[in-house]
Design a protein around this motif. Structure first.
Motif, PDB file in Angstrom:
ATOM      1  N   ALA A 151      17.562  -0.357  -2.867  1.00 43.79           N
ATOM      2  CA  ALA A 151      17.082   0.542  -1.664  1.00 43.79           C
ATOM      3  C   ALA A 151      16.167   1.552  -2.095  1.00 43.79           C
ATOM      4  CB  ALA A 151      18.496   1.322  -0.770  1.00 43.79           C
ATOM      5  N   SER A 152      16.415   2.255  -3.369  1.00 46.63           N
ATOM      6  CA  SER A 152      15.428   3.454  -3.713  1.00 46.63           C
ATOM      7  C   SER A 152      13.988   2.857  -3.946  1.00 46.63           C
ATOM      8  CB  SER A 152      15.925   3.949  -4.934  1.00 46.63           C
ATOM      9  OG  SER A 152      17.413   4.419  -4.681  1.00 46.63           O
ATOM     10  N   VAL A 153      13.792   1.682  -4.590  1.00 51.52           N
ATOM     11  CA  VAL A 153      12.647   1.178  -4.837  1.00 51.52           C
ATOM     12  C   VAL A 153      11.914   0.317  -3.442  1.00 51.52           C
ATOM     13  CG1 VAL A 153      13.071   1.303  -7.291  1.00 51.52           C
ATOM     14  CG2 VAL A 153      13.454  -0.988  -6.072  1.00 51.52           C
ATOM     15  N   MET A 154      12.597   0.096  -2.598  1.00 48.23           N
ATOM     16  CA  MET A 154      12.052  -0.603  -1.441  1.00 48.23           C
ATOM     17  C   MET A 154      11.121   0.243  -0.643  1.00 48.23           C
ATOM     18  SD  MET A 154      15.004  -2.451   0.480  1.00 48.23           S
ATOM     19  CE  MET A 154      15.935  -3.812  -0.688  1.00 48.23           C
ATOM     20  N   PRO A 155      10.235  -0.525   0.004  1.00 46.78           N
ATOM     21  CA  PRO A 155       9.497   0.277   0.971  1.00 46.78           C
ATOM     22  C   PRO A 155      10.434   1.268   1.914  1.00 46.78           C
ATOM     23  CG  PRO A 155       8.847  -1.735   1.071  1.00 46.78           C
ATOM     24  CD  PRO A 155       9.903  -1.715   0.278  1.00 46.78           C
ATOM     25  N   THR A 156      10.051   2.456   2.303  1.00 46.76           N
ATOM     26  CA  THR A 156      11.026   3.519   2.936  1.00 46.76           C
ATOM     27  C   THR A 156      11.447   2.695   4.260  1.00 46.76           C
ATOM     28  OG1 THR A 156       9.547   5.094   2.207  1.00 46.76           O
ATOM     29  CG2 THR A 156      11.288   5.957   3.733  1.00 46.76           C
ATOM     30  N   TYR A 157      10.466   2.082   5.146  1.00 48.14           N
ATOM     31  CA  TYR A 157      10.710   1.723   6.540  1.00 48.14           C
ATOM     32  C   TYR A 157      11.882   0.524   6.672  1.00 48.14           C
ATOM     33  CZ  TYR A 157       7.321  -1.648   4.967  1.00 48.14           C
ATOM     34  OH  TYR A 157       6.728  -2.709   4.361  1.00 48.14           O
ATOM     35  N   ILE A 158      12.138  -0.200   5.209  1.00 46.31           N
ATOM     36  CA  ILE A 158      13.033  -1.248   5.328  1.00 46.31           C
ATOM     37  C   ILE A 158      14.397  -0.852   4.887  1.00 46.31           C
ATOM     38  CG2 ILE A 158      12.759  -2.516   3.384  1.00 46.31           C
ATOM     39  CD1 ILE A 158      11.574  -5.002   4.849  1.00 46.31           C
ATOM     40  N   ARG A 159      14.474   0.464   4.551  1.00 50.08           N
ATOM     41  CA  ARG A 159      15.879   0.607   3.703  1.00 50.08           C
ATOM     42  C   ARG A 159      16.999   0.583   4.510  1.00 50.08           C
ATOM     43  NH1 ARG A 159      13.874   5.805   0.075  1.00 50.08           N
ATOM     44  NH2 ARG A 159      12.491   4.669  -1.175  1.00 50.08           N
ATOM     45  N   SER A 160      16.762   1.239   5.666  1.00 52.07           N
ATOM     46  CA  SER A 160      18.086   1.186   6.804  1.00 52.07           C
ATOM     47  C   SER A 160      18.158  -0.173   7.056  1.00 52.07           C
ATOM     48  CB  SER A 160      17.741   1.919   7.919  1.00 52.07           C
ATOM     49  OG  SER A 160      17.250   3.426   7.666  1.00 52.07           O
TER      50      SER A 160
END
Ligand code: HEM
Length: 515
Positions: free
Chosen positions: A227-236
């Motif tokens: 989750a930490s390395v994903m684009p921010t908008y897709i984490r949730s």
């Protein structure tokens, strides 16, 4: 007539899908052209997929060997490698000072936010992105983690080491082999328990992950790290959607709750005692945290929630890290019989000369030069954190490793890469060779050791871990001979931020000499 007209103009579902697909293709092609040719990082080499999507990094986390991949990439592509559309990894050792030095102006990226407990009022030290706020919050408890405070807690570490040695005695007698990496983690967890709460968590005594904390971390880390390395908008979406369809993600999120509840449990009892006016005789870190709360809590807004945050972070960060460092030292010693012999000679001679008591005191152990070199070398070859520590370039941009980076670019250095730099550590940088620390370049090499991070964000638990390592390792080697069951095999490592070793199958025999 009107109906006929409507039927003519109403697009079918197929048409809508076609338009959406065409828009998606146009967007993707434009994005790829932009990231490949017009993005400020376009000129830096790196894998194609990394240059167009952060999902390359997610695949690296999934593979659990990002440290090895990064070393290979730097070996082939040079000191600056693009690891995401807006992020580079830098292997130039001087970048450590530029990026992580005190007042460098670089700030942590949102890589860190998924690790933050949802219930905290102030971000914990690890995930705090706001430098001034971080400095003022860290000042409140910093002194509790100083070497003089930790050294006062040596007795706690000794208690855990005594239990470990008892277990070794039983293994030796039963000729039973065991995974040293697993036992190092149980040891490190019990030390956190003893240091913080005056009681071990019972891992060593039970001989297994008694309360399930280690399993919880093992389930949680791959998911949090991805989750930490994903684009921010897709984490949730990844975490919530993933929990609904993927049992692994659901288990990870449940584990997060377990660590949270563990932290709550640990402080609830003591807090209740204090509420009833019982001051308690405990001299542990929890007692010191409550003392901070009592003495200056109102002034600096440090209450029960903040005490819990400190405990939560210690449960999270205190065991995998220390265990990986201890395991690395012991594993590499067992792989290098001549080094092992030299170290045990030093320990035995110091014992005979009366300069190592029983139990061994931190100061005594830290004065043993070869032990010091072996511990440094273990952490150099296998730093416990195995990814870049990502930071934003500050306002105005910055020159790093001979290149100019605009403000906001994400940059980072990985200890697992820098620690193998041949210009700094020599042509045998890939080998375990503690003797390098006695050469003329030792002071220079020390300046580039990065296993605890740097500057204002240096690890707060560094002294706890060092004290544990300098005391436990010689104590173990003085009493027992340890050897790998399969010296020809390599250990296994899994890098989910913490680079965790396993498969260090070990045999132990009691030593007749040295004590
Ligand atoms: C050998 C053992 C350890 C190693 C190698 C290690 C490594 C690190 C590294 C590399 C960082 C910097 C992270 C970054 O800048 O992104 C860090 C930060 C941190 N570590 Fe450790 N750690 C160890 C043990 C511990 C222990 C025992 C604790 C807690 C009791 C702890 C708590 C923390 C905290 C709270 C931070 C954030 C500090 C800040 O930014 O102010 N660590 N650690």
């Amino acid at each position: 007539m009107l109906d006929y007209h409507f039927q003519l103009t109403r697009p079918s579902l197929d048409t809508i899908a076609g338009i959406l697909a065409a828009l998606f293709v146009i967007y993707s092609v434009s994005w790829i052209i932009y990231t490949r040719f017009f993005h400020p990082l376009a000129r830096y080499p790196g894998p194609f997929w990394a240059s167009v999507s952060r999902f390359w990094m997610v695949s690296q986390i999934r593979g659990a060997h990002a440290d090895k991949t990064q070393r290979e990439l730097h070996a082939h592509l040079g000191s600056i490698v693009r690891i995401a559309p807006n992020e580079v990894a830098i292997s130039d050792p001087d970048a450590i000072k530029t990026i992580y030095g005190i007042n460098s102006g670089f700030t942590k990226t949102d890589f860190y936010t998924p690790w933050r407990p949802a219930w905290c009022r102030y971000p914990d030290a690890f995930t705090n992105l706001d430098e001034p706020l971080h400095a003022s919050r860290r000042r409140i408890t910093n002194s509790l983690y100083s070497m003089s405070s930790i050294a006062r807690a040596e007795e706690s570490i000794d208690k855990c080491t005594a239990v470990l040695l008892e277990k070794m005695a039983s293994f030796a007698e039963a000729k039973r082999t065991f995974d040293m990496a697993g036992w190092a983690q149980m040891y490190a967890f019990d030390v956190v328990g003893q240091l913080f709460f005056s009681h071990m968590f019972g891992c060593l005594a039970a001989g297994h992950d008694h309360r399930g904390y280690i399993r919880s971390l093992d389930l949680l880390l791959p998911i949090l790290c991805a989750a930490s390395v994903m684009p921010t908008y897709i984490r949730s979406l990844f975490l919530i959607g993933g929990a609904l369809v993927q049992p692994r993600v659901m288990k990870a999120l449940t584990s997060l709750k377990d660590i949270d509840e563990a932290a709550e449990q640990c402080i609830a009892e003591r807090h209740a005692q204090l509420e009833q006016g019982k001051s308690g005789d405990e001299k542990d870190i929890l007692a010191s945290l409550f003392a901070v709360m009592r003495e200056k809590g109102e002034k600096v807004d440090f209450g029960r929630t903040e005490v819990k945050v400190e405990v939560y972070v210690a449960l999270f960060a205190g065991s995998d890290t220390t265990a990986a460092a201890v395991s690395s030292v012991l594993y590499h010693l067992m792989k290098s019989p001549a080094v092992y012999k030299k170290l045990t000679n030093e320990i035995d001679e110091a014992t005979r000369a009366g300069s190592l008591s029983s139990p061994i005191q931190y100061k005594e152990a830290a004065a043993l030069p070869y032990l010091d070199a072996c511990i440094k070398e273990g952490m150099r070859l296998h730093p416990s954190v195995g990814l870049t520590l990502p930071r934003h370039v500050p306002a105005g941009g910055c020159q790093i490793a001979g290149a100019w980076f605009p403000e906001g670019t994400r940059v980072g250095v990985n200890a697992a890469v820098v620690h193998r730099n041949r210009d700094i550590f020599g042509n045998d940088a890939d080998n375990f060779n503690p003797d390098r620390w006695f050469g003329p370049d030792a002071a220079r090499m020390d300046r580039y050791m990065f296993q605890f991070g740097g500057g204002s964000r240096t690890c707060i638990g560094k002294n706890i871990s060092l004290c544990e390592m300098y005391k436990m390792i010689p104590e173990l080697l003085r009493a027992y001979h340890i050897e790998l069951v399969h010296p020809e095999h390599e250990w296994t490592t899994h890098n989910y931020w913490f680079n965790k070793p396993s498969n260090v199958e070990t045999r132990v025999t009691a030593r007749a000499t040295g004590t």
